[in-house]
Design a protein around this motif. Structure first.
Motif, short mmCIF file in Angstrom:
data_model
loop_
_atom_site.label_atom_id
_atom_site.label_comp_id
_atom_site.label_asym_id
_atom_site.label_seq_id
_atom_site.Cartn_x
_atom_site.Cartn_y
_atom_site.Cartn_z
N LEU A 48 0.88 -1.13 0.00
CA LEU A 48 -0.05 -0.08 -0.14
C LEU A 48 0.93 1.21 0.27
CD1 LEU A 48 -2.64 -1.07 2.76
CD2 LEU A 48 -2.54 -1.82 0.36
N ASP A 49 1.00 2.10 -1.04
CA ASP A 49 1.69 3.21 -1.40
C ASP A 49 1.26 4.19 -2.13
OD1 ASP A 49 5.09 3.21 -0.36
OD2 ASP A 49 4.45 4.76 -1.96
N ILE A 50 1.50 5.28 -1.76
CA ILE A 50 0.97 6.46 -2.63
C ILE A 50 1.84 6.68 -4.08
CG2 ILE A 50 2.58 8.16 -2.08
CD1 ILE A 50 -0.11 10.03 -1.68
N ALA A 76 7.63 18.10 14.99
CA ALA A 76 6.46 17.53 14.43
C ALA A 76 6.61 15.93 14.32
CB ALA A 76 5.86 18.23 13.31
N TYR A 77 7.81 15.54 13.62
CA TYR A 77 7.90 14.13 13.41
C TYR A 77 8.07 13.30 14.61
CZ TYR A 77 10.56 10.14 11.67
OH TYR A 77 11.18 8.91 11.34
N GLY A 78 9.18 14.15 15.76
CA GLY A 78 9.24 13.30 16.85
C GLY A 78 7.92 13.14 17.78
N THR A 111 18.70 6.51 12.28
CA THR A 111 19.00 6.54 10.65
C THR A 111 19.55 5.48 10.08
OG1 THR A 111 19.85 8.71 11.37
CG2 THR A 111 20.46 8.00 9.28
N THR A 112 18.67 5.03 9.03
CA THR A 112 18.86 3.90 8.23
C THR A 112 19.31 4.11 6.81
OG1 THR A 112 17.17 2.87 9.72
CG2 THR A 112 17.50 1.72 7.69
N LEU A 113 20.23 3.27 6.56
CA LEU A 113 21.01 3.60 4.97
C LEU A 113 19.96 2.87 3.95
CD1 LEU A 113 24.71 2.97 5.05
CD2 LEU A 113 23.53 5.00 4.42
N PRO A 124 18.26 3.82 0.18
CA PRO A 124 18.76 4.64 -0.76
C PRO A 124 18.39 6.03 -0.93
CG PRO A 124 17.67 2.44 -1.59
CD PRO A 124 17.52 2.64 -0.18
N ARG A 125 17.09 6.57 -0.27
CA ARG A 125 16.97 7.91 0.21
C ARG A 125 17.92 8.51 1.13
NH1 ARG A 125 14.20 10.36 3.79
NH2 ARG A 125 13.77 8.46 4.83
N VAL A 126 18.31 8.00 2.15
CA VAL A 126 19.16 8.41 3.13
C VAL A 126 20.37 8.56 2.67
CG1 VAL A 126 20.16 8.08 5.40
CG2 VAL A 126 17.70 7.74 5.10
N1 LIG Z 1 15.40 5.74 7.09
C1 LIG Z 1 15.47 6.33 8.27
O1 LIG Z 1 16.67 6.52 8.84
C2 LIG Z 1 14.41 6.38 9.31
C3 LIG Z 1 14.76 6.27 10.65
C4 LIG Z 1 13.86 6.26 11.83
C5 LIG Z 1 12.25 5.93 11.40
N2 LIG Z 1 12.17 5.80 9.96
C6 LIG Z 1 10.69 5.44 9.62
O2 LIG Z 1 10.84 4.16 9.03
C7 LIG Z 1 9.53 4.26 8.16
C8 LIG Z 1 10.06 4.18 6.61
O3 LIG Z 1 11.24 5.04 6.20
P1 LIG Z 1 12.11 5.13 4.91
O4 LIG Z 1 13.33 5.92 5.18
O5 LIG Z 1 12.35 3.55 4.72
O6 LIG Z 1 10.98 5.77 3.93
P2 LIG Z 1 11.26 6.37 2.49
O7 LIG Z 1 10.92 7.80 2.59
O8 LIG Z 1 12.34 5.56 1.82
O9 LIG Z 1 9.68 5.40 1.85
C9 LIG Z 1 8.49 6.06 2.50
C10 LIG Z 1 7.39 5.35 1.63
O10 LIG Z 1 6.06 6.09 2.22
C11 LIG Z 1 5.57 6.33 0.83
N3 LIG Z 1 4.40 7.33 1.30
C12 LIG Z 1 4.69 8.62 1.62
N4 LIG Z 1 3.42 9.16 1.57
C13 LIG Z 1 2.62 8.24 1.81
C14 LIG Z 1 1.23 8.62 1.88
N5 LIG Z 1 0.75 9.70 2.09
N6 LIG Z 1 0.73 7.40 1.57
C15 LIG Z 1 0.96 6.11 1.42
N7 LIG Z 1 2.55 5.87 1.35
C16 LIG Z 1 3.22 6.91 1.51
C17 LIG Z 1 6.54 6.82 -0.07
O11 LIG Z 1 6.16 6.75 -1.45
C18 LIG Z 1 7.52 5.87 0.23
O12 LIG Z 1 7.29 4.51 -0.54
C19 LIG Z 1 9.07 5.73 8.21
O13 LIG Z 1 7.82 5.64 8.96
C20 LIG Z 1 10.09 6.37 8.82
O14 LIG Z 1 9.72 7.63 9.66
C21 LIG Z 1 13.05 5.97 9.26
#
Ligand SMILES: NC(=O)c1ccc[n+]([C@@H]2O[C@H](COP(=O)([O-])OP(=O)(O)OC[C@H]3O[C@@H](n4cnc5c(N)ncnc54)[C@H](O)[C@@H]3O)[C@@H](O)[C@H]2O)c1
Length: 254
Positions: A39-41, A159-161, A192-194, A196-198
């Protein structure tokens, strides 16, 4: 990777499954022979993940879903149940934030959007899924929170925290209210997780600096979180309920 034969044929819905932690998690459940709803936008990217799963012999359904919109969420859960005949686990992974911010410089619109994506979304998805999870013999809710919901000692957005702290408390309410239905609800709190976006956003120096602050001296990788979620969804975790599991290399204790 450990093997969980009980997942064979179970139905798992993963939000935010088009990329990052959600995509790796969806692939991990599919690898354990679960039926996975992505489920993704971002439908195009989700289709790529779903295509890989089906090409490998798994079962995947992609539903374009805006997790902040109640009608879109209701339709996504209904489509999942129609396709696979039920729902056993909901993984709320969609979330994130746009920029580092302070309480003083964050606009009301940014606050509302961030809280909607990270907290309202979890409420909406759980509310739509609960009637179906009640019919499962081992219902599971797993919410992806963040170390930012556990401590203010990491660079983040208020806001996020705050929304992620709300996710941890919502998880406890879910655990408390649904336990009698044999549904467990747990959260994980990644650092913080590696993804591809990060990796694209951070410089080598950023990554080295963040890693140096973590007792394990490395950033997380999505597989660390997928492994934790497989365990929490498994029969082995049947008595674990209402926790926020710190998958952050020990950073939260510092
Ligand atoms: N990556 C990190 O460093 C990290 C650290 C702590 C927590 N998190 C949490 O882990 C989760 C995943 O993080 P990530 O970095 O893999 O995310 P990401 O940004 O790589 O991917 C997020 C996904 O959510 C989708 N999305 C965004 N808005 C949406 C919406 N309104 N409806 C449906 N889908 C939507 C995007 O299309 C994308 O596929 C998140 O909840 C994030 O807060 C991530």
């Amino acid at each position: 990777m450990p093997s969980y034969p009980e997942f064979s044929g179970r139905v798992v819905a993963v939000t935010g499954a088009a990329q990052g932690i959600g995509a790796v998690t969806a692939r991990a459940f599919a690898g354990q022979h679960a039926c996975v709803a992505l489920l993704d936008i971002d439908e195009e990217r989700a289709k790529k993940v779903g295509g890989d799963i089906t090409a490998a012999g798994g079962r995947a359904l992609v539903v374009r879903t805006d997790v902040t919109d109640d009608r879109s969420v209701a339709q996504a859960i209904a489509s999942t149940v129609a396709e696979f005949g039920g729902l056993d686990a909901l993984i709320n992974c969609a979330g994130g934030y746009g920029r580092l911010a302070t309480v003083e410089d964050i606009s009301i619109d940014e606050w509302d959007r961030t809280v909607a994506l990270n907290l309202r979304s979890v409420f909406l998805c759980c509310r739509a899924a609960i009637p179906h999870l009640k019919r499962s013999k081992a219902g599971r809710i797993i919410n992806v929170a963040s170390i930012s919901g556990r401590t203010v000692q990491v660079a983040s957005s208020p806001a996020y925290g705050s929304a992620k702290a709300g996710v941890i408390q919502l998880t406890r309410f879910l655990a408390y209210q649904l336990g009698a239905n044999n549904i467990t609800a747990n959260a994980i709190a990644p650092i913080t997780t590696l993804t591809p976006r990060v990796a694209a956003l951070r410089t080598e120096e950023d990554i080295e600096r963040i890693a140096s602050q973590i007792p394990l001296k490395r950033l997380a990788v999505p597989e660390d979180h997928a492994q934790a979620m497989l365990f929490l969804a498994s029969d082995a975790a049947a008595y674990i309920n209402g926790i926020a599991l710190d998958v952050n290399g020990g950073r939260v204790m510092m």
